[in-house]
Design a protein around this motif. Structure first.
Motif, PDB file in Angstrom:
ATOM      1  N   GLU A   1       2.283   0.522  93.591  1.00 48.73           N
ATOM      2  CA  GLU A   1       1.575   0.497  92.371  1.00 48.73           C
ATOM      3  C   GLU A   1       1.603   1.883  91.692  1.00 48.73           C
ATOM      4  O   GLU A   1       0.717   2.939  92.520  1.00 48.73           O
ATOM      5  N   LEU A   2       1.778   2.508  90.384  1.00 42.63           N
ATOM      6  CA  LEU A   2       1.345   3.682  89.952  1.00 42.63           C
ATOM      7  C   LEU A   2      -0.160   4.007  89.813  1.00 42.63           C
ATOM      8  O   LEU A   2      -0.772   2.895  89.393  1.00 42.63           O
ATOM      9  N   GLN A   3      -0.393   5.177  90.214  1.00 39.15           N
ATOM     10  CA  GLN A   3      -1.921   5.391  89.968  1.00 39.15           C
ATOM     11  C   GLN A   3      -2.083   6.813  89.434  1.00 39.15           C
ATOM     12  O   GLN A   3      -1.037   7.757  89.731  1.00 39.15           O
ATOM     13  N   GLU A   4      -3.025   7.061  88.610  1.00 34.66           N
ATOM     14  CA  GLU A   4      -3.279   8.470  88.291  1.00 34.66           C
ATOM     15  C   GLU A   4      -4.442   8.932  89.001  1.00 34.66           C
ATOM     16  O   GLU A   4      -5.561   8.336  89.186  1.00 34.66           O
ATOM     17  N   LEU A   5      -4.358  10.432  89.766  1.00 35.48           N
ATOM     18  CA  LEU A   5      -5.406  10.718  90.689  1.00 35.48           C
ATOM     19  C   LEU A   5      -6.432  11.388  89.661  1.00 35.48           C
ATOM     20  O   LEU A   5      -6.281  11.777  88.446  1.00 35.48           O
ATOM     21  N   ASP A   6      -7.780  11.594  90.519  1.00 40.31           N
ATOM     22  CA  ASP A   6      -8.739  11.929  89.471  1.00 40.31           C
ATOM     23  C   ASP A   6      -9.343  13.231  90.464  1.00 40.31           C
ATOM     24  O   ASP A   6      -8.330  13.908  91.206  1.00 40.31           O
ATOM     25  N   GLY A   7     -10.373  13.872  90.013  1.00 40.35           N
ATOM     26  CA  GLY A   7     -10.791  15.112  90.585  1.00 40.35           C
ATOM     27  C   GLY A   7      -9.829  16.421  90.310  1.00 40.35           C
ATOM     28  O   GLY A   7      -9.255  16.683  89.287  1.00 40.35           O
ATOM     29  N   ASP A   8      -9.640  16.997  91.463  1.00 40.57           N
ATOM     30  CA  ASP A   8      -8.740  18.284  91.006  1.00 40.57           C
ATOM     31  C   ASP A   8      -7.361  18.187  91.054  1.00 40.57           C
ATOM     32  O   ASP A   8      -6.678  19.013  90.484  1.00 40.57           O
ATOM     33  N   GLN A   9      -6.934  16.941  91.100  1.00 39.37           N
ATOM     34  CA  GLN A   9      -5.488  16.445  90.869  1.00 39.37           C
ATOM     35  C   GLN A   9      -5.563  15.656  89.690  1.00 39.37           C
ATOM     36  O   GLN A   9      -4.337  14.749  89.509  1.00 39.37           O
ATOM     37  N   ALA A  10      -6.436  15.611  88.828  1.00 38.14           N
ATOM     38  CA  ALA A  10      -6.373  14.662  87.614  1.00 38.14           C
ATOM     39  C   ALA A  10      -5.298  14.744  86.913  1.00 38.14           C
ATOM     40  O   ALA A  10      -4.763  15.811  86.753  1.00 38.14           O
ATOM     41  N   GLY A  11      -4.658  13.662  86.513  1.00 34.99           N
ATOM     42  CA  GLY A  11      -3.382  13.671  85.678  1.00 34.99           C
ATOM     43  C   GLY A  11      -2.021  13.280  86.492  1.00 34.99           C
ATOM     44  O   GLY A  11      -1.005  13.219  86.095  1.00 34.99           O
ATOM     45  N   GLN A  12      -2.316  13.860  88.049  1.00 33.63           N
ATOM     46  CA  GLN A  12      -1.126  13.712  88.596  1.00 33.63           C
ATOM     47  C   GLN A  12      -0.969  12.316  89.096  1.00 33.63           C
ATOM     48  O   GLN A  12      -1.795  11.644  89.387  1.00 33.63           O
ATOM     49  N   LEU A  13       0.468  12.076  88.931  1.00 35.85           N
ATOM     50  CA  LEU A  13       0.877  10.620  89.391  1.00 35.85           C
ATOM     51  C   LEU A  13       0.807  10.562  90.894  1.00 35.85           C
ATOM     52  O   LEU A  13       1.338  11.280  91.873  1.00 35.85           O
ATOM     53  N   ALA A  14       0.566   9.202  91.423  1.00 36.09           N
ATOM     54  CA  ALA A  14       0.900   8.737  92.750  1.00 36.09           C
ATOM     55  C   ALA A  14       1.388   7.511  93.079  1.00 36.09           C
ATOM     56  O   ALA A  14       1.340   6.842  91.828  1.00 36.09           O
ATOM     57  N   VAL A  15       1.525   6.908  93.971  1.00 37.33           N
ATOM     58  CA  VAL A  15       1.999   5.596  94.260  1.00 37.33           C
ATOM     59  C   VAL A  15       1.203   4.925  95.424  1.00 37.33           C
ATOM     60  O   VAL A  15       1.140   5.669  96.718  1.00 37.33           O
ATOM     61  N   ARG A  16       0.513   4.005  95.131  1.00 38.17           N
ATOM     62  CA  ARG A  16      -0.393   3.305  96.246  1.00 38.17           C
ATOM     63  C   ARG A  16       0.522   1.906  96.967  1.00 38.17           C
ATOM     64  O   ARG A  16       1.124   1.219  96.014  1.00 38.17           O
ATOM     65  N   LEU A  17       0.912   2.160  98.121  1.00 37.51           N
ATOM     66  CA  LEU A  17       1.872   1.386  98.777  1.00 37.51           C
ATOM     67  C   LEU A  17       1.404  -0.043  98.786  1.00 37.51           C
ATOM     68  O   LEU A  17       0.284  -0.245  99.485  1.00 37.51           O
TER      69      LEU A  17
END
Length: 88
Positions: free
Chosen positions: A62-78
């Motif tokens: 699932e696509l996720q958007e990171l928070d904190g220092d990496q706000a706006g960065q896309l990530a994938v939760r497997l």
């Protein structure tokens, strides 16, 4: 120390491609594309994405958007991972 940790290939980076969907415009439509055009994909925002190494499907997530220092960065939760013990 396990034998795998001494394998020099374990330190080689590998590129993973994340597929979020496909668009299937007609050639005429493709040739008419301009900046700010919108291509509709065959997936919805909540649909799982697919992770590939080359042409081999290795996982879904699932696509996720990171928070904190990496706000706006896309990530994938497997959510599903293929058995890669026999190699790629």
């Amino acid at each position: 120390m396990p034998a795998d940790s001494q394998n020099p290939f374990n330190q080689v980076p590998i590129e993973i491609t994340i597929s979020v969907g496909k668009a299937r415009p007609k050639i005429k439509e493709l040739l008419q594309l301009e900046q700010d055009a919108v291509l509709v994909l065959d997936k919805r925002i909540e649909d799982p994405v697919e992770l590939y190494v080359g042409d081999r499907l290795i996982a879904r997530g699932e696509l996720q958007e990171l928070d904190g220092d990496q706000a706006g960065q896309l990530a994938v939760r497997l959510t599903e991972v293929a058995n890669l013990q026999d190699g790629l």
